[in-house]
Structure formats: structure tokens, C-alpha cells
Design an enzyme around this catalytic site. Structure first.
Site, PDB file in Angstrom:
ATOM      1  N   TYR A 196      -3.028   5.808   6.997  1.00  0.00           N
ATOM      2  CA  TYR A 196      -2.484   5.445   5.681  1.00  0.00           C
ATOM      3  C   TYR A 196      -1.038   5.919   5.615  1.00  0.00           C
ATOM      4  CZ  TYR A 196      -1.375   5.369   0.756  1.00  0.00           C
ATOM      5  OH  TYR A 196      -0.750   5.118  -0.437  1.00  0.00           O
ATOM      6  N   GLU A 220       3.751   0.675   0.641  1.00  0.00           N
ATOM      7  CA  GLU A 220       2.450   1.169   1.105  1.00  0.00           C
ATOM      8  C   GLU A 220       1.967   0.305   2.259  1.00  0.00           C
ATOM      9  OE1 GLU A 220      -1.432   2.688  -1.189  1.00  0.00           O
ATOM     10  OE2 GLU A 220      -1.299   0.498  -1.130  1.00  0.00           O
TER      11      GLU A 220
END
Length: 400
Positions: A109, A197
């Protein structure tokens, strides 16, 4: 402003971030043709909507043939994709992204956000990719790596290497991760983004670092500096009320209540919504008409608020400084005469030219409910709304 995954990947690839080969499609036939162009034996079809959680909602399909791609797109185009981020109303699917698959060795992530407490860009990463960051913070908080960037010097190579090492990357993968981190930061800072992101950022079987998904959001107030970003706006993914407001230079956020708010100043708008709830009502929107509002601008605000069918009363709360109460009063009168509204309107004016504004309202001959304080205005708006609802119920009962 949010953009689609394929748009974010195009931007990031321009800053050196590696992404899989992919192509956009607007129909099932075009999607199948895109797969033929890309080549290979397996593809991923991704619904392009401004929301996370697409996979769990059926918006991401793994396909082994052109026929499967066609069938997958048949089930996506024109449908509403409902995820935990869209709410029950969902978002329409009008385009898909067909992408080549990659051999995944591990998932990471990676996120870049503005940290208001440190007034810096914060990098948030985790060795547990593929999960929402909220889930990671609850289930595996020890895997999260945080690092703030000093804006005077930007993201330094040693800082990027430190993040790569903390994520447990092998020595041969570190330099690729450094390029990815620096590319993301450059895109974030140069384009006035508010979020970047990548989830998941994958390490492939041949040790490449590839952005398998990507999201970017941008500061609306800085879009004038980046016309190439402003052009990426997709109004079909926005609340139509908010889209109309933005096109008219008004700050508007739609809510679920039934008392419309027309206010000048964001702080006063927040206080007005709180006071409506304190008085027993529910605000239908946040609307800041800004400073120097002309009568025409106020009338535009009325038209925008009443475009929401849930609005059953309107509260106008103006504390005039740059604004003038007489201008606002003229706008209220203009709107009510043009629109022939049949819902209660409560107006509270204070500040510059308040006497002139009150006089205009009083002499208009319109059924405008006036108030002297914010609490009084909220109470009268809620009481007028409840009275109007009760009267409508009586009328309906008599008709039945």
C-alpha cells in the site's frame, strides 16, 4: 476534484511510475478490440468510477478471452456500481479500462496525503497492500510506515530508500521503489494534488515495481494553474447539484436534510447548519455565496438550492461585511418573484446596510419570515417547515 484510475495512471507514468499496459473502452465491442490490441492471454476489466471497493462490488473482472471481456462489459455498462464509498445510490459506469495482467509476487500500500498537523506531505505505506488503509490501521497497524516530506527540499533519495527498506524490499528492488516514490511525490507537488494512492503497488515476479491501481485528487482552487488536469473532470461521477454550483462559482455540498441554507462565509455556513440541527431540523446543503454577492448571484443560489426536491424550507443567513444586506435583500426578492416559490423562506440579515436590506424585504409584499438572530432564524425555519408539512398533510387528507 477526483479523476479516474486510467487518468491517474497516465499522469503518474509521465513522472516515471511504472504501470501495466492498458486501454480505455466505451462499449463491450471496443473493450474486446482493446484486448486484441494489447495482446496476451489474460486481461482485467475495470469499471471506471470515482470510488474505492470496486472489486468487492463486481466492478473488476478477470477475463481469459475476448468473449469473457464482452460479457463482463455487458454487465457493467450503464449500470450503477454500489460500493461502500458510493452510498446506496451508486455511481454509473460509462467507461471501462482493459489492462494486461502481471505476475504478482507481493502487494504494497502506498499513499501521499496532506498532513494538516505537521503542514507537510505525509507518505503512508504498508507491506500489506490490497487492503483498505482503514482496515490495515485496525488489523495490522505495525505494518504502517509514515514519513513526512520537508517542502523546502522535497523527497530526498535517502528518505525514499529508508521507506523501501522498512517495507522489506530486496536490495535489487529498492532503486525501483525510490523512482516510484519520487515520481509520486513530484506529481503530487507539481500538480497541486491533495491525494495520491496506489493500492496495490505490486512487486512482480521479475522484481519490477508496478502501480496496479491508482487514485488522485486535486485542489479545486489550484485547477486554474493546471488546465491539463481540469480537463480530466468527469461530471457524470459528481453530485449534479455540486457540479452546477461549481460551474456558477458557488461553494455547495449536498446533504440529506430538507432545510436549504444560503449563507455567506464557510464558518457561518457551518454554524448555521449546526443551529438548524439544534433547533430540531436537518440542513439540506452547505452553500457559501461568498463575498460581494450581487442580487443575481443570490438568485442563482436560490435556483440551485430549490433544484433539490427534498428542500421544503429555506434559511438565508447573511452577516454582511464585504457583502451588503441591501444587495442580498434585492436578490431574495428577485428570486421569489421569478420562481414563485411555495415553500417558507426565512431571512436573517446583519452588518453592512442592514436597515436598507430590512426595508427592501418589508416593502416587497412577499411572505418572507424575518429574524434577528441566528437561533431565532433557525427556530423559525424549522417551525415554518413543520407547519408547512402539517398544512400539506391536512390538504392531502381533505382531498382524499
Amino acid at each position: 476534484m477526483d479523476i479516474h484510475e486510467y487518468q491517474a495512471k497516465e499522469i503518474l507514468s509521465g513522472f516515471g511510475v511504472e504501470t501495466p499496459s492498458g486501454a480505455l473502452a466505451y462499449s463491450p465491442e471496443q473493450a474486446a478490440y482493446r484486448a486484441r490490441e494489447l495482446g496476451g492471454e489474460r486481461w482485467v476489466v475495470k469499471a471506471q468510477v470515482h470510488a474505492g471497493g470496486r472489486g468487492k462490488a463486481g466492478g473488476v473482472k478477470l477475463c481469459d478471452s475476448e468473449a469473457e471481456i464482452y460479457d463482463a462489459c455487458e454487465g457493467l455498462f450503464g449500470k450503477k456500481l454500489v460500493t461502500h464509498q458510493t452510498g446506496p445510490e451508486g455511481k454509473g459506469v460509462y467507461r471501462v479500462y482493459v489492462e494486461s495482467t502481471v505476475q504478482i509476487a507481493r502487494e504494497i500500500y502506498l499513499g501521499f496525503v496532506l498532513d494538516r498537523s505537521s503542514q507537510r506531505v505525509m507518505i503512508v505505506a504498508s507491506s500489506e497492500g490490497g487492503m483498505e488503509i482503514e482496515e490495515i490501521s485496525i488489523e495490522k497497524p505495525d505494518t504502517i510506515v509514515r514519513s513526512t516530506v520537508e517542502p523546502a527540499v522535497g523527497l530526498q533519495e535517502f528518505q525514499a530508500r529508508e521507506i523501501a527498506f522498512k517495507l522489506g524490499l530486496e536490495p535489487g528492488q529498492v532503486q525501483a521503489m525510490v523512482r516510484t516514490l519520487q515520481g509520486c511525490y513530484a506529481a503530487f507537488s507539481e500538480l497541486d494534488a491533495t491525494m495520491v494512492e496506489i493500492n496495490p503497488l505490486v512487486v512482480t515476479s521479475d522484481s519490477k515495481i508496478v502501480a496496479l491501481d491508482a487514485k488522485m485528487s486535486f485542489d479545486d482552487n489550484a485547477l486554474f494553474r493546471h488546465p491539463q488536469v481540469a480537463e480530466l473532470r468527469d461530471k457524470s461521477q459528481e453530485d449534479p447539484r455540486e457540479s452546477r454550483a461549481a460551474d456558477r462559482g458557488l461553494s455547495y455540498v449536498g446533504l440529506d436534510g430538507n432545510i436549504g441554507c444560503i449563507v455567506n462565509g464557510a464558518g457561518l455556513a457551518m454554524a448555521t447548519m449546526d443551529t438548524i440541527k439544534l433547533a430540531g431540523g436537518e440542513p439540506a446543503n452547505f452553500l457559501d455565496i461568498g463575498g460581494g454577492a450581487s442580487p443575481e448571484r443570490v438568485a442563482k443560489a436560490f435556483r440551485l438550492v430549490t433544484s433539490d426536491s427534498n428542500v421544503q424550507a429555506i434559511l438565508v443567513n447573511i452577516f454582511a461585511g464585504i457583502n451588503r444586506c441591501d444587495w442580498v435583500a434585492e436578490g431574495v426578492v428577485l428570486a421569489l418573484k421569478e420562481m414563485n416559490l411555495d415553500i417558507p423562506v426565512v431571512v436573517r440579515l446583519a452588518g453592512t446596510n442592514v436597515e436598507a436590506g430590512q426595508k427592501i424585504l418589508a416593502q416587497s409584499g412577499l411572505p418572507i419570515i424575518r429574524a434577528g438572530t441566528l437561533m431565532e432564524a433557525a427556530e423559525r425555519a424549522v417551525a415554518a417547515w413543520q407547519s408547512d408539512i402539517g398544512q400539506s398533510a391536512k390538504t392531502l387528507g381533505a382531498a382524499i
